[in-house]
Design a protein around this motif. Structure first.
Motif, PDB file in Angstrom:
ATOM      1  N   ILE A  67      -7.520   8.580  11.233  1.00  0.00           N
ATOM      2  CA  ILE A  67      -6.877   7.511  10.947  1.00  0.00           C
ATOM      3  C   ILE A  67      -7.482   6.103  10.875  1.00  0.00           C
ATOM      4  N   LYS A  68      -8.573   5.864  11.474  1.00  0.00           N
ATOM      5  CA  LYS A  68      -9.716   4.843  11.302  1.00  0.00           C
ATOM      6  C   LYS A  68     -10.193   4.749   9.903  1.00  0.00           C
ATOM      7  N   ASP A  69     -10.784   5.945   9.468  1.00  0.00           N
ATOM      8  CA  ASP A  69     -10.979   6.047   8.067  1.00  0.00           C
ATOM      9  C   ASP A  69     -10.060   5.510   6.987  1.00  0.00           C
ATOM     10  N   MET A  70      -8.979   6.052   7.392  1.00  0.00           N
ATOM     11  CA  MET A  70      -7.935   5.689   6.052  1.00  0.00           C
ATOM     12  C   MET A  70      -7.652   4.047   6.326  1.00  0.00           C
ATOM     13  N   ALA A  71      -7.850   3.627   7.525  1.00  0.00           N
ATOM     14  CA  ALA A  71      -7.585   1.945   7.781  1.00  0.00           C
ATOM     15  C   ALA A  71      -8.690   1.102   7.018  1.00  0.00           C
ATOM     16  N   LEU A  72      -9.789   1.859   7.301  1.00  0.00           N
ATOM     17  CA  LEU A  72     -10.753   0.961   6.720  1.00  0.00           C
ATOM     18  C   LEU A  72     -11.008   0.941   5.160  1.00  0.00           C
ATOM     19  N   ASN A  73     -10.290   1.981   4.580  1.00  0.00           N
ATOM     20  CA  ASN A  73     -10.132   2.022   3.168  1.00  0.00           C
ATOM     21  C   ASN A  73      -8.908   1.615   2.616  1.00  0.00           C
ATOM     22  N   LEU A  74      -8.224   0.999   3.318  1.00  0.00           N
ATOM     23  CA  LEU A  74      -6.780   0.609   3.064  1.00  0.00           C
ATOM     24  C   LEU A  74      -6.612  -0.711   2.180  1.00  0.00           C
ATOM     25  N   LYS A  75      -5.907  -0.695   1.432  1.00  0.00           N
ATOM     26  CA  LYS A  75      -5.721  -1.922   0.583  1.00  0.00           C
ATOM     27  C   LYS A  75      -4.178  -2.342   0.489  1.00  0.00           C
ATOM     28  N   LEU A  76      -3.937  -3.648   0.697  1.00  0.00           N
ATOM     29  CA  LEU A  76      -2.585  -4.358   0.783  1.00  0.00           C
ATOM     30  C   LEU A  76      -1.697  -3.462  -0.338  1.00  0.00           C
ATOM     31  N   GLY A  77      -2.248  -3.127  -1.589  1.00  0.00           N
ATOM     32  CA  GLY A  77      -1.556  -2.528  -2.586  1.00  0.00           C
ATOM     33  C   GLY A  77      -1.061  -1.069  -2.418  1.00  0.00           C
ATOM     34  N   ASP A  78      -1.772  -0.682  -1.304  1.00  0.00           N
ATOM     35  CA  ASP A  78      -1.415   0.601  -0.911  1.00  0.00           C
ATOM     36  C   ASP A  78      -0.003   1.004  -0.186  1.00  0.00           C
ATOM     37  N   VAL A  79       0.360  -0.168   0.008  1.00  0.00           N
ATOM     38  CA  VAL A  79       1.515  -0.354   0.982  1.00  0.00           C
ATOM     39  C   VAL A  79       2.676  -1.330   0.553  1.00  0.00           C
ATOM     40  N   PHE A  80       2.303  -2.381  -0.200  1.00  0.00           N
ATOM     41  CA  PHE A  80       3.013  -3.309  -0.802  1.00  0.00           C
ATOM     42  C   PHE A  80       3.238  -3.263  -2.258  1.00  0.00           C
ATOM     43  N   HIS A  81       4.210  -3.120  -2.809  1.00  0.00           N
ATOM     44  CA  HIS A  81       4.655  -3.222  -3.899  1.00  0.00           C
ATOM     45  C   HIS A  81       5.353  -4.448  -4.397  1.00  0.00           C
ATOM     46  N   TRP A  82       4.734  -5.397  -4.733  1.00  0.00           N
ATOM     47  CA  TRP A  82       5.370  -6.821  -5.124  1.00  0.00           C
ATOM     48  C   TRP A  82       6.404  -6.597  -6.353  1.00  0.00           C
ATOM     49  N   LYS A  83       7.597  -6.699  -5.846  1.00  0.00           N
ATOM     50  CA  LYS A  83       8.550  -6.580  -6.890  1.00  0.00           C
ATOM     51  C   LYS A  83       9.788  -7.429  -6.348  1.00  0.00           C
ATOM     52  N   ILE A  84       9.849  -8.810  -6.621  1.00  0.00           N
ATOM     53  CA  ILE A  84      10.813  -9.691  -6.315  1.00  0.00           C
ATOM     54  C   ILE A  84      12.184  -9.387  -6.749  1.00  0.00           C
ATOM     55  N   SER A  85      13.015  -9.327  -5.633  1.00  0.00           N
ATOM     56  CA  SER A  85      14.492  -9.268  -5.908  1.00  0.00           C
ATOM     57  C   SER A  85      15.270 -10.246  -5.207  1.00  0.00           C
ATOM     58  N   LYS A  86      16.415 -10.278  -5.114  1.00  0.00           N
ATOM     59  CA  LYS A  86      17.131 -11.213  -4.442  1.00  0.00           C
ATOM     60  C   LYS A  86      17.026 -11.037  -2.716  1.00  0.00           C
ATOM     61  N   MET A  87      16.837  -9.742  -2.681  1.00  0.00           N
ATOM     62  CA  MET A  87      16.860  -8.945  -1.291  1.00  0.00           C
ATOM     63  C   MET A  87      15.570  -9.080  -0.468  1.00  0.00           C
ATOM     64  N   GLY A  88      14.476  -9.248  -1.391  1.00  0.00           N
ATOM     65  CA  GLY A  88      13.281  -9.204  -0.455  1.00  0.00           C
ATOM     66  C   GLY A  88      12.166  -9.303  -1.790  1.00  0.00           C
TER      67      GLY A  88
END
Length: 263
Positions: A67-88
């Motif tokens: 899990i540590k190896d995954m975290a150290l290689n994680l990018k915010l784009g791996d979990v965030f998908h910036w697609k603005i809508s009226k709900m978020g």
């Protein structure tokens, strides 16, 4: 003699509850590392918000170093998908993909140990703990859906958001399921972090104040609460992952003898 053979515990069921905090949840990995290094077996795990990601991976057989190896290689784009809508501001689809890529499309009941993932039922303002037949990737996505940041998650006829609003460090669910010794890992910089500089940070700090109040109640269901030092690390400063890992290790290491006495 190996370290794992040095520690023997009684037949007490030991559960650990991991709280949320976005990138701060990387500190949980350091906590798990210290437990493993001291031969302490976890019998069940609860996770809320970002803590549910670590909990799910661990419950499905990932070792802390993996899990540590995954975290150290994680990018915010791996979990965030910036697609603005009226709900978020972001969808939760990349969180779901992250979990599916790691463990496949699995059910909670298929985990190697009891796994409890908590979201908030938005319409009833109460906790929603996913049952064994729920898909892990859906449960994690719902648990991580920070209001105002992620679009709320619709599960059947229920609208769900971040579980931290009602049960951030969900020690209670572990006690309710028969765990004798419960450790909660709380992530907070309340009163220690930076002053908010924009509307987004004001929202998150406001939510944190609500979470702090609820955690005081949930902490009464734990034998021990671990609080890794967060300081002024921002919730999305992924580059601080190594420091968060170290702070998680330090917090657990300083309490390891206390935990062994309890077990």
């Amino acid at each position: 003699m190996e370290l794992l053979s040095l520690f023997k515990r009684n037949d007490k069921k030991f559960g650990i509850a991991l709280g949320g905090g976005a990138v701060w949840a990387i500190a949980h990995i350091g906590v798990l590392e210290i437990l493993e290094e001291n031969g302490i077996k976890i019998d069940g795990i609860a996770g809320t918000s970002a803590g549910s990601i670590v909990a799910a991976l661990y419950a499905f057989g990932y070792k802390p170093y993996q899990i540590k190896d995954m975290a150290l290689n994680l990018k915010l784009g791996d979990v965030f998908h910036w697609k603005i809508s009226k709900m978020g501001l972001s969808q939760t689809d990349r969180i779901e993909k992250f979990i599916v890529d790691a463990i496949g499309e699995r059910k909670i009941g298929e985990a190697d140990m009891p796994l409890f993932i908590t979201a908030t039922n938005l319409m009833k303002a109460e906790q929603f703990v996913f049952l064994e037949d729920a898909s892990v990737h859906m449960a994690v996505a719902a648990s991580c859906a920070i209001p105002g940041v992620f679009v709320p998650f619709k599960f059947n006829d229920t609208v769900l958001v971040d579980g931290s609003l009602v049960a951030d460090v969900n020690c209670k669910v572990l006690k309710e399921h028969g765990f004798d010794v419960v450790v909660g890992v709380e992530l907070s910089n309340y009163g220690k972090g930076k002053s908010p500089n924009n509307m987004f940070e004001v929202l998150l700090e406001s939510l944190q104040s609500m979470i702090e109040i609820r955690n005081k109640e949930l902490g009464s269901f734990a034998e021990l609460i671990i609080k890794p030092y967060i300081g002024d690390i921002g919730r999305f400063e992924i580059e601080k992952a190594p420091l968060l890992l170290q702070n998680g290790r330090g917090a657990m290491a300083s309490n390891i003898f206390k935990l062994k006495d309890i077990l």
